[in-house]
Scaffold this motif. Structure first.
Motif, PDB file in Angstrom:
ATOM      1  N   HIS A   1       0.825  -1.207   0.000  1.00 32.61           N
ATOM      2  CA  HIS A   1       0.000   0.000   0.000  1.00 32.61           C
ATOM      3  C   HIS A   1       0.861   1.260   0.000  1.00 32.61           C
ATOM      4  N   LEU A   2       2.183   1.092  -0.058  1.00 28.79           N
ATOM      5  CA  LEU A   2       3.088   2.226   0.123  1.00 28.79           C
ATOM      6  C   LEU A   2       3.989   2.437  -1.084  1.00 28.79           C
ATOM      7  N   ALA A   3       4.015   3.679  -1.574  1.00 30.14           N
ATOM      8  CA  ALA A   3       4.909   4.070  -2.661  1.00 30.14           C
ATOM      9  C   ALA A   3       5.876   5.133  -2.152  1.00 30.14           C
ATOM     10  N   LEU A   4       7.155   4.923  -2.374  1.00 32.08           N
ATOM     11  CA  LEU A   4       8.167   5.883  -1.950  1.00 32.08           C
ATOM     12  C   LEU A   4       8.528   6.785  -3.122  1.00 32.08           C
ATOM     13  N   ALA A   5       8.392   8.098  -2.939  1.00 33.06           N
ATOM     14  CA  ALA A   5       8.737   9.059  -3.981  1.00 33.06           C
ATOM     15  C   ALA A   5      10.239   9.248  -4.039  1.00 33.06           C
ATOM     16  N   LEU A   6      10.834   8.883  -5.160  1.00 34.04           N
ATOM     17  CA  LEU A   6      12.277   9.013  -5.347  1.00 34.04           C
ATOM     18  C   LEU A   6      12.574  10.392  -5.942  1.00 34.04           C
ATOM     19  N   ASP A   7      12.361  11.416  -5.142  1.00 34.64           N
ATOM     20  CA  ASP A   7      12.515  12.789  -5.624  1.00 34.64           C
ATOM     21  C   ASP A   7      13.956  13.260  -5.464  1.00 34.64           C
ATOM     22  N   VAL A   8      14.830  12.620  -6.236  1.00 34.48           N
ATOM     23  CA  VAL A   8      16.253  12.959  -6.249  1.00 34.48           C
ATOM     24  C   VAL A   8      16.696  13.037  -7.716  1.00 34.48           C
ATOM     25  N   PRO A   9      17.711  13.840  -8.026  1.00 36.33           N
ATOM     26  CA  PRO A   9      18.145  14.003  -9.413  1.00 36.33           C
ATOM     27  C   PRO A   9      19.342  13.131  -9.779  1.00 36.33           C
ATOM     28  N   ASP A  10      19.483  11.989  -9.137  1.00 37.85           N
ATOM     29  CA  ASP A  10      20.707  11.211  -9.280  1.00 37.85           C
ATOM     30  C   ASP A  10      20.382   9.717  -9.270  1.00 37.85           C
ATOM     31  N   ARG A  11      20.914   8.980 -10.243  1.00 36.16           N
ATOM     32  CA  ARG A  11      20.632   7.550 -10.352  1.00 36.16           C
ATOM     33  C   ARG A  11      21.118   6.780  -9.137  1.00 36.16           C
ATOM     34  N   SER A  12      22.321   7.039  -8.711  1.00 39.53           N
ATOM     35  CA  SER A  12      22.879   6.302  -7.575  1.00 39.53           C
ATOM     36  C   SER A  12      22.078   6.542  -6.305  1.00 39.53           C
ATOM     37  N   ALA A  13      21.684   7.806  -6.095  1.00 35.30           N
ATOM     38  CA  ALA A  13      20.891   8.124  -4.912  1.00 35.30           C
ATOM     39  C   ALA A  13      19.532   7.443  -4.972  1.00 35.30           C
ATOM     40  N   ALA A  14      18.932   7.415  -6.152  1.00 34.81           N
ATOM     41  CA  ALA A  14      17.624   6.774  -6.304  1.00 34.81           C
ATOM     42  C   ALA A  14      17.716   5.278  -6.025  1.00 34.81           C
ATOM     43  N   LEU A  15      18.709   4.624  -6.602  1.00 33.53           N
ATOM     44  CA  LEU A  15      18.836   3.182  -6.403  1.00 33.53           C
ATOM     45  C   LEU A  15      19.225   2.845  -4.967  1.00 33.53           C
ATOM     46  N   ALA A  16      19.932   3.759  -4.319  1.00 30.28           N
ATOM     47  CA  ALA A  16      20.248   3.545  -2.905  1.00 30.28           C
ATOM     48  C   ALA A  16      18.967   3.570  -2.069  1.00 30.28           C
TER      49      ALA A  16
ATOM     50  N   ALA B   1      16.373  13.952 -15.102  1.00 27.14           N
ATOM     51  CA  ALA B   1      17.799  13.994 -14.756  1.00 27.14           C
ATOM     52  C   ALA B   1      18.539  12.758 -15.218  1.00 27.14           C
ATOM     53  N   VAL B   2      17.862  11.617 -15.172  1.00 21.90           N
ATOM     54  CA  VAL B   2      18.543  10.335 -15.403  1.00 21.90           C
ATOM     55  C   VAL B   2      18.112   9.667 -16.701  1.00 21.90           C
TER      56      VAL B   2
END
Length: 244
Positions: A10-25, A46-47
């Motif tokens: 029921h939960l979605a995390l918003a990956l509001d970052v401009p960087d691939r590595s940060a998003a995948l982390a 960005a990616v």
């Protein structure tokens, strides 16, 4: 609408970052708590689209939140690309009208079907993607209920299987289009700042009002202790669902 499923679904995390590595982390760090990862305009621009494929390969479902709004042909082809990439949820802005919404829903379905046919494990029961009609943005505190009702009905008639709405609108949306998946942004734990969103709710309140998927971002990613914040939200949603 999701039925008896774990709180994380029921939960979605918003990956509001401009960087691939940060998003995948973030995907790796919170994938056990959040069953869906939202890719919005910032990260996508960005990616690029490869980030969607990377997240799918990591085993998470993707909510691609681009709020497509263009001529029907353009939206259909863009949505088809999203379906081919394995997106589960895709937003289409209802202000685009019935033809555009229908084209987007059709393109998303066709793209997913094409991907299944070309995959080595075709026919393995891949998840059917859902086109979401965006009704009223959570930053709009003055939208009339007539607009909400009209846009929800429009999304349903055009072939969307879900809508995006604010938590205060859930009762109206459920009465208007009861069979559609309800995705709710603007979720904030009690005491958390609302930032630029005006139509907010706690996780428990949103689940209690009928939300199917809650979108949460800064309440976790900008928290002093992100892991503790994520765990508290999962526990709150599980309790609201009556789960141990």
């Amino acid at each position: 609408m999701l039925g008896c499923v774990p709180a994380r679904d029921h939960l979605a995390l918003a990956l509001d970052v401009p960087d691939r590595s940060a998003a995948l982390a973030l995907v790796e760090r919170f994938g056990a708590d959040f069953g869906v990862m939202k890719v919005g305009l910032e990260l996508f621009l960005a990616v690029g689209p490869q980030i969607v494929r990377d997240i799918v390969s990591a085993g998470s479902r993707v909510f691609l939140d681009l709020k497509l709004h263009d001529i029907p042909n353009t939206v259909e082809h863009a949505a088809r690309c999203a379906g081919e990439m394995g997106v589960w949820l895709l937003t289409l802005h209802t202000q685009g009208g019935p033809d555009m919404l229908a084209a987007g829903a059709r393109g998303l379905s066709d793209g997913a079907a094409s991907a299944r046919r070309s995959a080595a494990d075709a026919g393995s029961g891949a998840e059917v993607p859902i086109a979401l009609g965006v009704t009223v943005l959570t930053s709009d505190a003055d939208a009339p209920s007539e607009a909400l009702i009209g846009r929800a009905r429009l999304a349903e008639r055009a072939g969307c299987d879900g809508v995006v709405c604010a938590a205060p609108d859930l009762a109206v949306v459920t009465d208007t289009v009861p069979g559609m998946l309800r995705v709710v942004p603007g979720i904030r734990p009690a005491g958390a700042p609302s930032a630029d969103q005006r139509r907010v709710a706690t996780p428990a309140a949103a689940i209690g009002a009928g939300a199917d998927v809650l979108v949460i971002g800064r309440a976790v990613t900008a928290a002093p202790d992100p892991d503790a914040a994520a765990a508290a939200i999962v526990a709150e949603v599980a309790a609201a669902l009556g789960q141990p």
